[in-house]
Design an enzyme around this catalytic site. Structure first.
Site, short mmCIF file in Angstrom:
data_model
loop_
_atom_site.label_atom_id
_atom_site.label_comp_id
_atom_site.label_asym_id
_atom_site.label_seq_id
_atom_site.Cartn_x
_atom_site.Cartn_y
_atom_site.Cartn_z
N GLY A 120 25.84 -27.34 29.31
CA GLY A 120 24.78 -27.44 28.32
C GLY A 120 23.80 -28.55 28.64
CB ALA A 151 29.10 -27.52 24.97
CD GLU A 205 23.56 -23.59 29.30
OE1 GLU A 205 24.40 -24.27 28.68
OE2 GLU A 205 23.52 -22.35 29.26
CD GLU A 248 28.13 -23.87 31.31
OE1 GLU A 248 28.10 -23.88 32.55
OE2 GLU A 248 27.20 -24.31 30.61
C1 3H9 Z 1 29.16 -25.95 27.99
O1 3H9 Z 1 28.36 -26.80 28.19
C2 3H9 Z 1 28.81 -24.65 27.30
C3 3H9 Z 1 27.34 -24.47 27.24
O2 3H9 Z 1 26.94 -23.41 28.10
C4 3H9 Z 1 26.84 -24.27 25.85
C5 3H9 Z 1 27.21 -22.99 25.21
C6 3H9 Z 1 26.56 -22.76 23.86
N1 3H9 Z 1 33.27 -32.50 26.27
O3 3H9 Z 1 36.68 -36.30 33.60
P1 3H9 Z 1 36.67 -37.68 33.11
C7 3H9 Z 1 35.76 -36.44 28.39
S1 3H9 Z 1 30.78 -26.13 28.38
C8 3H9 Z 1 34.16 -33.33 25.73
O4 3H9 Z 1 37.96 -38.42 33.07
P2 3H9 Z 1 34.96 -38.36 35.30
C9 3H9 Z 1 37.07 -36.27 29.13
O5 3H9 Z 1 37.96 -35.48 28.40
C10 3H9 Z 1 30.87 -27.77 29.04
N2 3H9 Z 1 34.76 -34.33 26.43
O6 3H9 Z 1 35.60 -38.58 33.88
C11 3H9 Z 1 37.53 -37.71 29.26
O7 3H9 Z 1 38.08 -38.08 28.01
P3 3H9 Z 1 39.31 -39.11 27.93
C12 3H9 Z 1 30.36 -27.83 30.41
C13 3H9 Z 1 34.43 -34.46 27.70
O8 3H9 Z 1 33.97 -39.45 35.43
C14 3H9 Z 1 36.22 -38.47 29.44
O9 3H9 Z 1 35.20 -37.61 28.96
N3 3H9 Z 1 30.61 -29.16 30.97
C15 3H9 Z 1 33.50 -33.63 28.32
O10 3H9 Z 1 36.00 -38.21 36.32
C16 3H9 Z 1 35.93 -38.82 30.86
O11 3H9 Z 1 36.05 -37.64 31.65
C17 3H9 Z 1 31.66 -29.40 31.77
O12 3H9 Z 1 32.41 -28.53 32.12
C18 3H9 Z 1 32.89 -32.61 27.54
N4 3H9 Z 1 31.98 -31.78 28.05
O13 3H9 Z 1 34.21 -36.97 35.22
C19 3H9 Z 1 31.82 -30.81 32.23
N5 3H9 Z 1 33.37 -33.99 29.61
O14 3H9 Z 1 38.77 -40.40 28.45
C20 3H9 Z 1 33.24 -31.25 32.02
C21 3H9 Z 1 34.20 -35.03 29.78
O15 3H9 Z 1 39.65 -39.11 26.49
N6 3H9 Z 1 33.45 -32.62 32.41
N7 3H9 Z 1 34.83 -35.33 28.64
O16 3H9 Z 1 40.40 -38.54 28.80
C22 3H9 Z 1 33.62 -32.99 33.70
O17 3H9 Z 1 33.56 -32.20 34.63
C23 3H9 Z 1 33.94 -34.42 33.96
O18 3H9 Z 1 34.53 -34.95 32.81
C24 3H9 Z 1 32.72 -35.28 34.32
C25 3H9 Z 1 33.12 -36.78 34.36
C26 3H9 Z 1 32.22 -34.86 35.71
C27 3H9 Z 1 31.64 -35.12 33.29
#
Ligand code: 3H9
Length: 718
Positions: A100, A61, A103, A123
């Site tokens: 998500g 998400a 999912e 999450e």
């Molecule tokens: C969810 O899914 C709820 C569901 O159950 C549905 C319910 C209905 N959204 O970390 P990075 C941005 S909850 C928005 O530096 P990496 C991040 O802010 C979600 N933005 O890179 C950054 O922006 P900026 C569950 C996101 O390669 C840029 O992307 N998902 C999101 O070191 C690069 O990120 C998670 O918890 C996002 N979901 O790591 C995953 N993800 O360049 C969360 C990233 O402006 N994300 N951004 O600073 C991560 O763990 C890491 O970002 C990821 C990449 C491993 C994906």
């Protein structure tokens, strides 16, 4: 958005397109609705592949949307529609499938992952649970115990582990989309009933209740007050005990509670704060996006004590070539053995070969002549460090960056020992340096933007969360810690016990209270610093024994050290231990009677102190210093301070860091309580609310992300 095309004649290909991680924003969700509809209504299409652009399936998400009003089609019915489709849907997972994203993949009938992909339901780390069916489908697919592990920890798994667990059907080294298309062609027209995970029953368990009780107990203990892990267990329990539709209702209910919680807000704030700190800036105008780091391949570590060893391990594990220097042969040999052991253990855990050949061990400082960057990690003594910097300035090739691992000393003084002060920065690691995530990168007034950028980049390369901070006594973390510790000492004088103070802080969410931490790290550490500052010398008895430079001072720590009570290492400190080196603290009657006598000697009448006072005194004093640090421009913003406390000082993550916490409590309340305590203790200057806090309250207590504007205005007026 999502793009639709038809390939190989009969496969509908849906590509998620939303850089950088193809998060499921409102437009992407709408895109999926539209493209799935297109694929299902196209008679030529017999099966469908869903993938993400740029080698990334989906990061889940869109977390940015959580703070506002959610719009666009919700995810749950989208995934239901995919699962209910009468054409095989195949997820082609490259890069990541998280939250998500996974999912969505679980709604598909088949999943193919690239060997390098990582999957997970993180999450819980955002204060949430997998609420698009993840908490109900995953246990049905891989069983309750494995699902509980993944969902309550949020850990990512490799494609290989995902295959072993049964999350994916196939792992490939080739082009994932091609392999997924091949699979889609091969399963076209085949029955799908057995592929819809929501129709599965959870693999039966003989003793469901005892399992969940045991897991809940463990999770509660680990969560230390966090609510999301508990809700995750409850949701999985629903999957195990209820039909799918009812389980989904339970998932929705639990998510609704979490979604609006302060804990979720705090954890999501820290997610973005962690990323914001890499976009550093300094008061002189240097910035991350206008400063070019120089590549670093070869690094020297001077001094192989505890810190030096950990730093060398961290560097070697990141693939850097490391030259270590320790002048004393015996210490060098011991260190070599210890470092090799650490590398071997680390490699075993990660299933790789130990990078033993990345490190050379030397007794002569001349060995550092050709390195790109030096990290000095000798004993915390200014005279010794100065000598090392003078030597480095002569020995190193021109252009070598010279960094000091100090926790408090003046980086500028060290820079002045060299011919190139612009190449000098501090790199404050936290023990154990190969484990702790935090790195404070300290720039002095003469450090060049390139030196700062290079140290920040090196920090990132070795897996640290690096925060750029200005040069002052204790930098950010330790500077704020001082008033916090002193308040704890004062509370003992006034009637509290180490047990009471620690309990209050542990209930707040710290893994250890301040006195247990002090016993663990050694009381002599602070004693040495206080002696160096001329504070800990024996003084006259009576009132003056508790005053230094006109301010209240507590000699309690010094008195314990004079008795040889250095904490765990001597078996006695604020607590007692079964033996020197013992780990389990227990209440010490000796200390309690000592405290009683101490109070009587100084005419201190003990009073009842409750947990609230402990928290307010210790935490608000720390927070007030945080505001001063912002006022002084030592940290660029509240996120920097919060990240330092989250990653270096055990601040409970679901409370977002001290500055975020202050905002949650309410700045007027923090100001009011500080005023109250300052009035009661006018001899403790740092309880006096600082200008920035007053200014923020006067500006209507804006949310934490707007503080920088007020700070900027304040700086422009100074
Ligand atoms: C969810 O899914 C709820 C569901 O159950 C549905 C319910 C209905 N959204 O970390 P990075 C941005 S909850 C928005 O530096 P990496 C991040 O802010 C979600 N933005 O890179 C950054 O922006 P900026 C569950 C996101 O390669 C840029 O992307 N998902 C999101 O070191 C690069 O990120 C998670 O918890 C996002 N979901 O790591 C995953 N993800 O360049 C969360 C990233 O402006 N994300 N951004 O600073 C991560 O763990 C890491 O970002 C990821 C990449 C491993 C994906």
């Amino acid at each position: 958005m999502a793009q639709y095309s038809r390939i190989s004649g009969s496969v509908g290909l849906i590509t998620l397109k939303s850089p950088p991680v193809n998060a499921l924003s409102a437009v992407v969700r709408q895109g999926i609705v539209d493209t799935v509809e297109k694929a299902l209504s196209d008679p030529k299409v017999k099966s469908v592949v869903i993938c993400g652009q740029n080698g990334i399936f989906c990061g889940g998400a869109d977390i940015k949307e959580f703070a506002g009003n959610m719009s666009g089609p919700p995810l749950v019915p989208i995934i239901h529609a995919i699962e209910a489709a009468n054409k095989p849907m195949v997820a082609a997972i490259e890069g990541i499938a998280l939250g998500g994203g996974l999912e969505l993949a679980l709604g598909c009938h088949y999943r193919v992952a690239h060997a390098k992909a990582r999957l997970g339901l993180p999450e819980v780390t955002l204060g949430l649970l997998p609420a698009a069916g993840g908490s109900q489908r995953l246990p049905r697919l891989i069983g309750v115990p494995a699902a509980l592990d993944l969902i309550t920890t949020g850990r990512h798994v490799t494609a290989a582990e995902a295959l072993q667990l049964g999350i994916v059907d196939q792992v490939t080294d080739h082009k994932t989309v091609d392999v997924a298309v091949k699979l889609a062609l091969s399963v076209a027209g085949k029955p799908l009933d057995a592929r819809r995970i929501s129709t599965y029953l959870c693999p039966p368990l003989s003793a469901l209740d005892p399992l969940f009780e045991e897991v809940m107990q463990k999770v509660r203990q680990r969560a230390r007050g966090a609510i999301a892990p508990i809700a995750c267990v409850q949701a999985v329990r629903a999957a195990a005990a209820l039909p799918y539709a009812q389980g989904m209702e339970r998932e929705k209910e639990l998510m609704a509670t979490l979604f609006t919680s302060g804990q979720a807000r705090a954890l999501q704030y820290s997610f973005f704060a962690q990323r914001a700190v890499s976009k550093w800036s300094t008061p002189s105008g240097a910035r991350w996006d206008t400063s070019t780091p120089r590549p670093v391949h070869k690094v020297a570590v001077i001094g192989l004590g505890t810190m030096g060893r950990g730093i060398a391990v961290a560097l070697a594990q990141a693939g850097l070539s490391v030259v270590t220097v320790e002048p004393q042969e015996k210490q060098l040999m011991e260190a070599k053995q210890a470092v090799s052991g650490m590398l071997e253990r680390g490699a075993k855990k990660r299933g790789v070969a130990p990078p033993l050949n990345n490190i050379t061990y030397n007794s002569n400082i001349q060995a550092v002549a050709d390195v790109d960057l030096v990290i000095e990690a000798v004993f915390e003594d200014m005279a010794l460090k100065k000598k090392v910097f003078q030597q480095l300035s002569v020995v190193c090739k021109p252009g070598t960056f010279l960094c000091t691992n100090t926790s408090a000393l003046d980086v500028d003084q060290l820079a002045s020992q060299t011919r190139t002060p612009e190449l000098v920065v501090g790199m404050h690691f936290f023990a154990p340096a190969n484990v702790m995530k935090l790195l404070e990168v300290v720039y002095g007034p003469r450090s060049s933007p390139q030196a700062l950028a290079t140290a920040m980049q090196l920090g990132k390369k070795i897996g640290k969360v690096s925060v750029a901070v200005g040069n002052c006594r204790g930098f950010v973390g330790n500077r704020m810690l001082k008033p916090y510790i002193e308040q704890a000492f004062f509370l003992l004088e006034e009637g509290a016990t180490p047990e009471l103070v620690d309990r209050a802080l542990e209930e707040f969410g710290f893994s250890m209270g301040i006195f247990k931490v002090s016993d663990l790290s050694g009381l002599d550490v602070g004693w040495r610093v206080r002696k160096g500052d001329g504070l800990a010398e024996p003084r006259a008895t009576g009132q003056s024994a508790r005053i230094r430079e006109g301010r209240r001072y507590s000699p309690l720590g010094d008195l314990l050290c004079e008795q040889g009570r250095f904490g765990q290492k001597t078996g006695r400190g604020w607590y007692q231990y079964s033996k020197p080196g013992g780990r389990e603290p227990s209440s010490d009657p000796w200390f309690h009677s000592f405290l009683k006598e101490y109070r009587a000697k100084h005419g201190l009448v003990p009073r009842a102190i409750d947990h609230q006072e402990v928290l307010e005194r210790c935490l608000y004093a720390l927070i007030n210093e945080g505001f001063r640090i912002l006022e002084d421009g030592i940290a660029a913003g509240p996120e920097d301070i919060d990240v330092i406390y989250l990653f270096g000082y055990g601040w409970p993550s679901y409370r977002g860091g001290p500055m975020f916490y202050a905002g949650m409590v309410g700045l007027p309340k923090v100001l009011d309580r500080l005023e109250h305590y300052y009035q009661a203790h006018p001899d403790v200057p740092y309880l006096q609310p600082c200008t920035l806090l007053r200014r923020l309250v006067a500006s209507g207590s804006p949310p934490v992300h707007k503080w920088r504007e007020v700070i900027k205005k304040l700086h422009s007026q100074l």
